[in-house]
Design a protein around this motif. Structure first.
Motif, mmCIF file in Angstrom:
data_model
loop_
_atom_site.group_PDB
_atom_site.id
_atom_site.type_symbol
_atom_site.label_atom_id
_atom_site.label_comp_id
_atom_site.label_asym_id
_atom_site.label_seq_id
_atom_site.Cartn_x
_atom_site.Cartn_y
_atom_site.Cartn_z
ATOM 1 N N MET B 1 0.818 -1.203 0.000
ATOM 2 C CA MET B 1 0.000 0.000 0.000
ATOM 3 C C MET B 1 0.860 1.266 0.000
ATOM 4 N N LEU B 4 2.174 2.012 -3.343
ATOM 5 C CA LEU B 4 1.194 2.623 -4.226
ATOM 6 C C LEU B 4 1.022 4.105 -3.921
ATOM 7 N N LEU B 7 3.772 5.817 -5.410
ATOM 8 C CA LEU B 7 3.575 5.946 -6.857
ATOM 9 C C LEU B 7 2.617 7.085 -7.175
ATOM 10 N N ILE B 8 1.514 7.129 -6.438
ATOM 11 C CA ILE B 8 0.529 8.189 -6.681
ATOM 12 C C ILE B 8 1.155 9.554 -6.402
ATOM 13 N N LEU B 11 3.384 10.457 -9.242
ATOM 14 C CA LEU B 11 2.583 10.873 -10.394
ATOM 15 C C LEU B 11 1.988 12.259 -10.173
ATOM 16 N N VAL B 15 2.567 15.522 -12.430
ATOM 17 C CA VAL B 15 1.495 16.345 -13.003
ATOM 18 C C VAL B 15 1.719 17.813 -12.671
ATOM 19 N N LEU B 16 2.084 18.072 -11.412
ATOM 20 C CA LEU B 16 2.307 19.468 -11.022
ATOM 21 C C LEU B 16 3.485 20.079 -11.780
ATOM 22 N N ILE B 18 4.688 19.204 -14.756
ATOM 23 C CA ILE B 18 4.412 19.454 -16.170
ATOM 24 C C ILE B 18 3.363 20.548 -16.343
ATOM 25 N N SER B 19 2.654 20.853 -15.252
ATOM 26 C CA SER B 19 1.656 21.915 -15.378
ATOM 27 C C SER B 19 2.311 23.258 -15.670
ATOM 28 N N ASP B 21 4.495 23.624 -17.920
ATOM 29 C CA ASP B 21 4.696 23.656 -19.365
ATOM 30 C C ASP B 21 3.363 23.976 -20.023
ATOM 31 N N LYS B 22 3.342 24.942 -20.879
ATOM 32 C CA LYS B 22 2.084 25.339 -21.517
ATOM 33 C C LYS B 22 1.910 24.722 -22.893
ATOM 34 N N GLY B 23 2.870 23.887 -23.308
ATOM 35 C CA GLY B 23 2.719 23.220 -24.594
ATOM 36 C C GLY B 23 2.982 24.164 -25.756
ATOM 37 N N ILE B 24 2.146 24.056 -26.747
ATOM 38 C CA ILE B 24 2.325 24.859 -27.958
ATOM 39 C C ILE B 24 2.115 26.333 -27.644
#
Lengths: 719, 168
Positions: B1, B4, B7-8, B11, B15-16, B18-19, B21-24
């Motif tokens: 447990m 996990l 891991l969460i 992850l 997510v935070l 890469i947030s 990064d605004k992409g294109i």
């Protein structure tokens, strides 16, 4: 413990006085319907009861004390209710079960043309429940598929494990069927996701791999079979509406419209039965102003279904749906500084379309060993595109199938059938071809060896477009499923597939802007595939893991390609292509009844063998995760998906689309929050969704910026 | 447990991260194109101006020979030149006509015997067309990307084999 997902909401509603030591109550679903057969157990004892056809249960002679109750039912999430006090007063409780999001245990699927338990299948399969569509407020059905491991959407085009790149909808490689009746159109062979009657879906079955041996040409990449609900005994009405807005774009230069763009919709569905006749009517209106200029959609869908029980075993189902759609035709952005604005020459282009899809299914029960089904469908599509040229196409597709299931013994089961289809197309861009297809298929399942299931089958197809020679194809397939231990199931399958080019791939001849035209290719021939998969499904107490390795070898793979002069696009046969991959899916019940986590990963290596390059528009790595928290009647969820940057695109497309090579990996995070409650004893739901919360800017296809951050509020009532 | 939850957490942190990064994002910067013009044969006498001219759309009628359809005009090419390499960013004839991102479908070398630059169709003769595989009857579109230089916009002018003329 096998893989069961959990329950959403469970809470007492009414307390009434009764005899000491008796627990009574009712088990219903979110729509207020009784859950017949639901199991109610007193945790730590052998005491329990099953709900009757009205959902009522009773457990007598309980000693006074505090108990935990566990409630479960097939297709529903299991829930444990703690601190139930049993004393002199009987507490009648109403328990609301939520249909499971994704389940693998005890789920019956019929995508293999007969009913099987999902754990007995020889190929990778996902089973989805439709509630997720309303909870996440997916505007169209295809949005749901973006969250399924192994399934990829390139704009509106679905691809399972890399089966398709992007061809503007022409020629699907995934068969989408409604109750087993294919929904591809007669001209494009495309799938119109808006046609799917979401309100009447019982479950969604996704076969991740070639299924040509049962379904023929279009199923070379897999099958999405949508099963509609059975008729109801009591009247039920469902009203759902939603309203949402797109946020401002990340960059001011993209803010082409000063207002917040909106999307909204409402749907009313009513089901009831009169003696042996069950019926469902549904009307849905759903519009989207879109975050992009000239990308609006205005749609309405009318859906009717009749279930008539001729006898206890013999049934007749008829359904019809009609879709009217008027939309802007956004093809590509103007450039990266005008990413939400179409090219000047495309601005103002629109497409108007009408579609009607009708199906008839007659199920005849000869005996417990022998059953048959007759299926027929008619699909009429008509569209007119107003742009550089006026393009129009009307297609009529008729289809008939006879299916027989025969249980020769407890160990041996046979499925066989025949089908024919015929399409007429009248179009100024596809010419006026006619299409004929005929097929026969058979599959046997053998369970004579303990813990082992063997399947083998084949299909023969004859396909002819009037201007080309007829083609024959034989597609054999075999598979096995072995229950290695109580927790571990192994599976393997091997087979071939084929796919005939659609009229649109052969005959399309039209200008598409930017000085580029699509030209016909009468020499286009059909593609074939050889595929195999090995996989395992492991189940522990609150954890499951599914792993699969797959490989598909294609010959004469049909893809759009620029001609040598660079001015025209033509569908051609790629001599040889290969797709290999590994898929892992794991589900965790971290805190039973409260917290679940799912993760899926797909590694895909696709190759155009002759060019030794990756195939176009196929990401190598994809990751999907979902975390759900659902204490009591609340529900919170977060979804995240990642797709690696597509390695190859059509470089000559860059001659059409300014800044078209701006590709990035995809990272999208969505949030969802919901509350289930009652309004005057009527079950209701409210959900708030925030999609793409970090406003990450990406494309699924050249020059098409994906939806920017948006928020929506949805409301649903069952009465 | 605990694994996990780790891991969460990882992850979640991913997510935070890469947030940020605004992409294109919109590309800034000047767009341009470059290439080489090769002249074959002898130049006609009396030519006062030779320009590479870029039109948004092909000239289907005399009305298309207009400022509205004109994307760009290169500096005049000296009389008698045999080979001329150019870059639009250095040789822009007029700031009124700046090349913009997008598709430009008719790129020609045109000559005039008038000393002034006019927008009178009759003053001009098209002597070379940017085209497919040497077929001057099939003009090739030029795509200009934002902030980038589109290279190899090459044109061959063969005075002995003039291209089809747009409508007068």
């Amino acid at each position: 413990m096998k893989n069961i997902f959990l329950i959403l909401f469970l809470f007492p509603l009414v307390f009434i006085t009764a005899q000491t030591g008796i627990l009574t109550g009712k088990v219903i679903n979110e729509k207020g319907q009784p859950v017949f057969g639901a199991s109610v157990l007193i945790v730590g004892t052998v005491r329990g009861a099953s709900a009757d056809e009205n959902g009522n249960f009773e457990i007598k002679n309980l000693p006074e004390g505090t108990y935990s109750i566990q409630v479960s039912a097939i297709s529903y999430e299991r829930k444990t209710l703690n601190n139930i006090l049993i004393n002199e007063s009987t507490k009648a409780i109403t328990i609301i079960l939520t249909e499971a999001l994704i389940q693998t245990e005890q789920i019956i699927v019929s995508a293999g043309k007969y009913e099987q338990r999902v754990q007995d299948l020889t190929v990778s399969t996902a089973v989805l429940q439709p509630e997720v569509i309303s909870k996440r407020n997916h505007l169209t059905f295809d949005d749901l598929l973006r969250y399924v491991p192994g399934v990829q959407m390139n704009l509106e085009q679905v691809s399972i494990r890399g089966s398709s790149g992007y061809s503007k909808g022409a020629g699907a490689r995934v068969l989408v069927a409604l109750n087993g009746l294919p929904m591809y159109s007669g001209d494009n062979g495309d799938i119109v996701w808006e046609m799917i009657p979401v309100a009447d879906i019982e479950r969604i079955e996704i076969i991740k791999g070639p299924a040509s041996s049962l379904y023929g040409s279009t199923a070379i990449g897999g099958v999405i079979n949508i099963i509609t609900k059975s008729s109801v005994k009591k009247p039920i009405t469902n009203f759902r509406s939603y309203f949402g807005v797109y946020d401002k774009p990340t960059y001011d230069v993209w803010d082409w419209n000063s207002s917040f763009r909106q999307f909204y919709g409402a749907e009313l569905t009513h089901s009831n039965s009169y003696e042996n006749l069950g019926y469902t009517f549904s009307f849905k209106k759903f519009d989207n102003d879109s975050y992009r200029q000239n990308d609006f959609t205005k749609r309405y869908l009318v859906y009717v279904k009749l279930n008539y029980d001729l006898t206890k075993e013999n049934k007749l189902i008829f359904f019809a749906n009609y879709l009217s759609m008027n939309r802007g035709n956004f093809l590509y952005w103007k450039d990266s500084r005008n990413a939400l604005v179409p090219k000047d020459e495309d601005n103002g282009n629109i497409v108007k379309s009408n579609r009607i899809f009708t199906g008839l299914i007659y199920h005849h029960h000869f005996s417990d060993e022998l059953t048959s089904e007759f299926k027929a469908s008619y699909y009429r599509t008509k569209f007119t595109g107003y742009g550089l040229e006026v393009t129009t196409s009307t297609a009529d597709l008729l289809r008939g199938e006879v299916l027989v299931n025969y249980k020769a013994s407890n160990e041996f089961f046979i499925t066989g059938g025949m089908e024919i289809s015929h399409a007429n197309v009248a179009s100024n861009i596809f010419k006026n071809p006619t299409f004929f297809g005929g097929a026969g298929y058979a599959q046997a399942e053998y369970k004579g060896i303990p813990d082992l299931i063997l399947t083998a089958g084949f299909r023969y197809d004859y396909i002819k477009i009037n201007t080309t020679n007829g083609k024959n194809a034989v597609t054999p397939r075999a598979g096995l499923n072995y229950k290695f231990t109580n927790d571990l199931i192994l599976r393997a399958s091997v087979g071939t597939g084929f796919r005939a080019p659609t009229p649109s791939e052969v005959f399309t001849s039209t200008a598409i802007g930017g000085g580029v035209s699509v030209i016909e290719n009468p020499n286009l021939t059909y593609e074939t595939s050889f595929s195999f998969e090995v996989g395992m499904h492991y189940m522990m107490r609150d954890i499951s893991l599914d792993a699969a390795f797959y490989q598909n070898e294609f010959k004469n793979f049909i893809e759009p390609n620029f001609t040598e002069n660079g001015n025209d696009i033509q569908f051609i046969n790629i001599p040889e292509a290969r797709i290999q991959g590994l898929e892992l899916v794991s589900d965790w019940n971290i805190i039973p009844s409260t917290l679940t986590f799912s993760i899926g990963y797909n590694y895909m290596w696709s190759r155009d063998i002759a060019k030794n390059k990756s195939m176009k528009y196929r990401p190598r790595n994809t990751v999907y995760t979902n975390l759900r928290v659902y204490p009591n009647q609340f529900e919170l969820g977060i979804d995240f998906r990642y797709l690696s940057r597509t390695e190859e695109i059509d470089p000559l497309m860059l001659l059409i689309v300014v800044d078209g090579d701006m590709r990035v990996p995809i990272y999208v995070t969505d949030l969802m929050a919901g509350y289930n409650f009652f309004i005057m004893n009527v079950p209701a739901k409210v959900f708030i969704n925030a999609k793409n919360i970090f406003n990450y800017n990406y494309t699924e296809f050249i020059g098409n910026l994906a939806p920017i951050r948006n928020y929506s509020l949805s409301f649903e009532l069952f009465f | 447990m605990s694994k996990l939850l780790t891991l969460i957490s990882v992850l979640g942190l991913t997510v935070l991260m890469i947030s940020c990064d605004k992409g294109i994002e919109p590309v800034e910067g000047k767009s341009a194109f470059s290439g080489k013009i090769v002249f074959k044969g002898g130049w006609l006498a009396g030519i006062k101006r030779t320009h590479l001219v870029v039109f948004k759309e092909p000239i289907r009628s005399v009305n298309d020979f207009s400022a509205a359809n004109l994307s760009f005009v290169l500096d005049s090419i000296p009389y008698g030149t045999k080979e001329f390499s150019y870059n639009s960013s250095d040789m822009q004839f007029s700031p009124i006509f700046s090349i913009t991102p997008g598709s430009h479908k008719y790129i020609v070398v045109a000559q005039s015997k008038t000393p002034e630059l006019t927008l009178i169709r009759a003053d001009w003769t098209v002597v070379g067309v940017y085209c497919e595989s040497g077929d001057q009857s099939k003009p090739k579109a030029m795509i200009i990307n934002t902030g980038k230089t589109t290279a190899n916009v090459n044109i061959t002018v063969d005075f002995n084999n003039p291209p089809p003329q747009p409508p007068m």
